[in-house]
Design a protein around this motif. Structure first.
Motif, PDB file in Angstrom:
ATOM      1  N   UNK A 241       0.815  -1.210   0.000  1.00  0.00           N
ATOM      2  CA  UNK A 241       0.000   0.000   0.000  1.00  0.00           C
ATOM      3  C   UNK A 241       0.853   1.266   0.000  1.00  0.00           C
ATOM      4  N   UNK A 242       2.129   1.156   0.374  1.00  0.00           N
ATOM      5  CA  UNK A 242       3.001   2.335   0.367  1.00  0.00           C
ATOM      6  C   UNK A 242       3.269   2.822  -1.054  1.00  0.00           C
ATOM      7  N   UNK A 243       3.109   1.935  -2.048  1.00  0.00           N
ATOM      8  CA  UNK A 243       3.325   2.347  -3.444  1.00  0.00           C
ATOM      9  C   UNK A 243       2.021   2.389  -4.244  1.00  0.00           C
ATOM     10  N   UNK A 244       0.987   1.739  -3.755  1.00  0.00           N
ATOM     11  CA  UNK A 244      -0.283   1.741  -4.491  1.00  0.00           C
ATOM     12  C   UNK A 244      -1.289   2.738  -3.941  1.00  0.00           C
ATOM     13  N   UNK A 245      -1.195   3.051  -2.641  1.00  0.00           N
ATOM     14  CA  UNK A 245      -2.216   3.857  -1.998  1.00  0.00           C
ATOM     15  C   UNK A 245      -3.479   3.043  -1.756  1.00  0.00           C
ATOM     16  N   UNK A 246      -4.392   3.592  -0.988  1.00  0.00           N
ATOM     17  CA  UNK A 246      -5.681   2.941  -0.710  1.00  0.00           C
ATOM     18  C   UNK A 246      -6.728   3.460  -1.689  1.00  0.00           C
ATOM     19  N   UNK A 247      -7.407   2.567  -2.399  1.00  0.00           N
ATOM     20  CA  UNK A 247      -8.367   3.015  -3.415  1.00  0.00           C
ATOM     21  C   UNK A 247      -9.588   3.669  -2.788  1.00  0.00           C
ATOM     22  N   UNK A 248     -10.005   4.759  -3.379  1.00  0.00           N
ATOM     23  CA  UNK A 248     -11.186   5.463  -2.883  1.00  0.00           C
ATOM     24  C   UNK A 248     -12.414   5.002  -3.665  1.00  0.00           C
ATOM     25  N   UNK A 249     -12.952   3.850  -3.287  1.00  0.00           N
ATOM     26  CA  UNK A 249     -14.190   3.378  -3.911  1.00  0.00           C
ATOM     27  C   UNK A 249     -15.391   3.847  -3.095  1.00  0.00           C
ATOM     28  N   UNK A 250     -16.568   3.452  -3.512  1.00  0.00           N
ATOM     29  CA  UNK A 250     -17.786   3.939  -2.851  1.00  0.00           C
ATOM     30  C   UNK A 250     -17.835   3.538  -1.376  1.00  0.00           C
ATOM     31  N   UNK A 251     -17.459   2.307  -1.059  1.00  0.00           N
ATOM     32  CA  UNK A 251     -17.522   1.856   0.335  1.00  0.00           C
ATOM     33  C   UNK A 251     -16.528   2.617   1.203  1.00  0.00           C
ATOM     34  N   UNK A 252     -15.361   2.939   0.656  1.00  0.00           N
ATOM     35  CA  UNK A 252     -14.369   3.707   1.416  1.00  0.00           C
ATOM     36  C   UNK A 252     -14.866   5.130   1.641  1.00  0.00           C
ATOM     37  N   UNK A 253     -15.464   5.717   0.618  1.00  0.00           N
ATOM     38  CA  UNK A 253     -16.034   7.056   0.785  1.00  0.00           C
ATOM     39  C   UNK A 253     -17.068   7.071   1.911  1.00  0.00           C
ATOM     40  N   UNK A 254     -17.950   6.065   1.937  1.00  0.00           N
ATOM     41  CA  UNK A 254     -18.983   6.020   2.973  1.00  0.00           C
ATOM     42  C   UNK A 254     -18.362   5.831   4.358  1.00  0.00           C
ATOM     43  N   UNK A 255     -17.331   4.989   4.438  1.00  0.00           N
ATOM     44  CA  UNK A 255     -16.680   4.744   5.726  1.00  0.00           C
ATOM     45  C   UNK A 255     -15.970   5.994   6.232  1.00  0.00           C
ATOM     46  N   UNK A 256     -15.403   6.763   5.340  1.00  0.00           N
ATOM     47  CA  UNK A 256     -14.758   8.010   5.762  1.00  0.00           C
ATOM     48  C   UNK A 256     -15.793   9.024   6.232  1.00  0.00           C
ATOM     49  N   UNK A 257     -16.887   9.102   5.517  1.00  0.00           N
ATOM     50  CA  UNK A 257     -17.935  10.056   5.888  1.00  0.00           C
ATOM     51  C   UNK A 257     -18.577   9.706   7.235  1.00  0.00           C
ATOM     52  N   UNK A 258     -18.674   8.410   7.534  1.00  0.00           N
ATOM     53  CA  UNK A 258     -19.306   7.985   8.789  1.00  0.00           C
ATOM     54  C   UNK A 258     -18.336   7.999   9.966  1.00  0.00           C
ATOM     55  N   UNK A 259     -17.051   8.203   9.712  1.00  0.00           N
ATOM     56  CA  UNK A 259     -16.063   8.232  10.777  1.00  0.00           C
ATOM     57  C   UNK A 259     -15.378   6.912  11.054  1.00  0.00           C
ATOM     58  N   UNK A 260     -15.785   5.845  10.362  1.00  0.00           N
ATOM     59  CA  UNK A 260     -15.165   4.535  10.581  1.00  0.00           C
ATOM     60  C   UNK A 260     -13.677   4.586  10.246  1.00  0.00           C
TER      61      UNK A 260
END
Length: 280
Positions: A241-260
């Motif tokens: 992940x240090x070279x790929x980064x974490x993908x910002x898909x729909x589930x990740x967007x929702x988890x960030x918005x909810x504070x998870x």
């Protein structure tokens, strides 16, 4: 050890995951024949490499990229099917298509200098001993996971487990859970567990880096180049992940918005009942 005696080959490949099968494919392209010039040894009970041991909730659609094996693409996969099944079937078909004749389950117990003028290596296994001019070590790390050490770890009265032992989110229902790690597995576990647990906390050593857009072939080549440059400087490779980064898909967007996916730095120590942070 069995009484097969010592068998001579040019190359022994240890492991039949992505690296091992890719190596076997290119040996065959170079004119070497399986079971005559090279042999592939795998301790797993079936095809699939480490993928066969992934947790059932990791469906193929959640996989953070899976590079195709050389000479045969993975097409038409059901994204709702467990990745262990999808990739296991793909590896099985690959072994059959190229007649790689993987020996399994075979445990490799030692690799020794064979001595003599030939400079051969002796590969001792549960199937006997092989003498080879070269060895491809494609064993991976799944069977020997790294556990970071923190003060007080041995005193904790709750449950501690590594990704390799992750059973799925249901077992954490009603519990307070800390997920350690900023990679794809850590975020996937966290988002699943948050739906069942009483409370979740995410901690990482470094600030996570999220990546917008698809992880296409150009991005993949760039990531591989970064790893190669580091290794050529004599440095160990860092996490994927240090070279790929974490993908910002729909589930990740929702988890960030909810504070998870609100991240905290690493805790100071572990106590019998939890993990406190140093006050600053």
């Amino acid at each position: 050890m069995n009484n097969f005696g010592v068998r001579d080959v040019d190359v022994v490949v240890i492991g039949a995951g992505q690296a091992g099968l890719s190596g076997a494919y290119h040996l065959q392209r170079a004119g070497l024949l399986p079971d005559r010039d090279f042999v592939v040894l795998d301790h797993a009970p079936r095809a699939g490499g480490a993928w066969q041991f992934r947790w059932p909730s990791l469906t193929y659609g959640k996989v953070h990229g899976m590079h195709a094996l050389p000479g045969m693409e993975l097409t038409g996969a059901d994204e709702g099917r467990p990745s262990s099944e999808v990739i296991g079937a793909y590896f099985t078909a690959y072994e059959k298509r190229f007649d790689l004749r993987v020996h399994r389950p075979v445990a490799v117990t030692a690799v020794r200098d064979g001595g003599g003028e030939g400079g051969r290596l002796l590969v001792e296994t549960s199937e006997g001993t092989w003498a080879a001019r070269a060895l491809i070590n494609a064993t991976g790390t799944w069977d020997r996971p790294f556990w970071p050490r923190y003060p007080g770890q041995e005193t904790f009265r709750g449950r501690q487990l590594h990704t390799v032992d992750y059973p799925g989110p249901e077992e954490f229902a009603g519990k307070r859970v800390i997920v350690v790690g900023g990679g794809a597995s850590g975020t996937q576990h966290l988002m699943e567990i948050a739906e069942f647990a009483a409370d979740t906390t995410w901690v990482t050593r470094r600030q996570p880096v999220f990546r917008e857009g698809p992880f296409d072939e150009d991005a993949g080549r760039a990531a591989v180049a970064m790893v190669e440059q580091r290794v050529r400087r004599g440095l160990p490779p860092q996490s994927a992940v240090s070279v790929t980064g974490l993908p910002l898909n729909d589930s990740v967007h929702r988890a960030r918005e909810s504070g998870v996916l609100d991240r905290l730095p690493m805790f100071d120590r572990i106590t019998p009942t939890g993990a406190p942070w140093r006050r600053t």
